[in-house]
Design an enzyme around this catalytic site. Sequence first.
Site: not given
Ligand SMILES: *Cc1c(COP(=O)(O)O)cnc(C)c1O
Length: 384
Positions: A50, A102, A174, A199
């Site tokens: 961890r 998001y 982000d 993504k």
């Molecule tokens: C999908 C997404 C998240 C969240 O991520 P997860 O891997 O689904 O927890 C945060 N910000 C953006 C822009 C996203 O597309």
Amino acid sequence: MAIDPKHYTKVVHAGANPEPLTGAIMPPIFMTSTYVQEEPGVHKGYDYSRADNPTRAAYETALAEIESARHGLAFSSGLAAEQAIAQLLSPGARVIVSDDVYGGTGRLFRRLYAKYGIDFQFIDLSDEQAVKAALTPETKMLWVETPSNPTMKVIDIRKMAAHAKSVGALTVVDNTFATPIFQSPLALGADIVVHSTTKYIGGHSDMIGGALMVNDDALFQQLKFVQFAAGAVPAPLECFLLHRSIKTLAVRMQQHERNALVIAEMLSQHPKVRKVYYPGLPSDAGHALAKKQMSGYSGMVSFDHGGSYAEVVSFLQRLKVFSLAESLGGVESLANHPERMTHASVPEDLRRKLGIGPQLVRLSAGIEHSDDLVADLRQALTGG
Ligand SMILES: *Cc1c(COP(=O)(O)O)cnc(C)c1O
């Protein structure tokens, strides 16, 4: 726009050191929870997975390198990475959040963190006066997502970071949609970059993951402590696969962007389509800023389908190459209905204000041939 040539080589070699024992060119998958110690407290730098795992360490080095950051941290999901950032806040803190973040980010703040006495203010970050008016000495963080999801709004990172700095607040960006290939928030003054590696970084729709990149050593230590103490770490196999995905990030992003541009151009000329949201189109509201702040427009395109909700549904069902699914950034093209799918958790009045209505469709352009993608959209728009 052209991808900075340095990215192609950088992603291939990021975090790569031949494994010392065998010379293996890829990092072994260290499937171990613990490590044998010579005497209590004397070990080779690893005591429990961890805290640290060599496969994760190699991947985290790669994460830092692709974002040109000093430090990278891997988490078990994008939201787990975001939660680690939220853990930096104390009761009484105020956070300015882009109003079209998001959906899951808004849910995390509204449903889980607001109850700890943290005041999240969701405002339109393209309105600089509103940002200035919202800044107070209690403002500890400014949360930017650009381009935004799903309306591809482009926010000026340099300006937002300067506003945050004026009250001693951290700027979080982000960078999931742009990826490190097209946007470098740390170079523009941001303190923390967050990615959903689910993504583009993962890129194959086969994993959930998140990442943080920072330059500041003290901030890194705080976030690393949260990663260790709260424990939302990815497994070694996932780290290995995500590290492998990084190697093709530049070539994938080049193709995602090419396809998105062709799709956006076709849609903007299509008689049925009312409006297209893609910062790569010269007519887009965010184009000038995107051109300045980014080195490419990435692969996400949204559009207002001119028809009724029933017609939008039949359009989505007629698609053959695009699949109707949440998520984005994988090699295969996806179509999504934000109002009913990804953004269903956004409060109704805010959805209306942001233009997330029954006619809005979001596309994630994959890496297939653009002719096939355009033909698929055309047949689905005209068919019936
Ligand atoms: C999908 C997404 C998240 C969240 O991520 P997860 O891997 O689904 O927890 C945060 N910000 C953006 C822009 C996203 O597309």
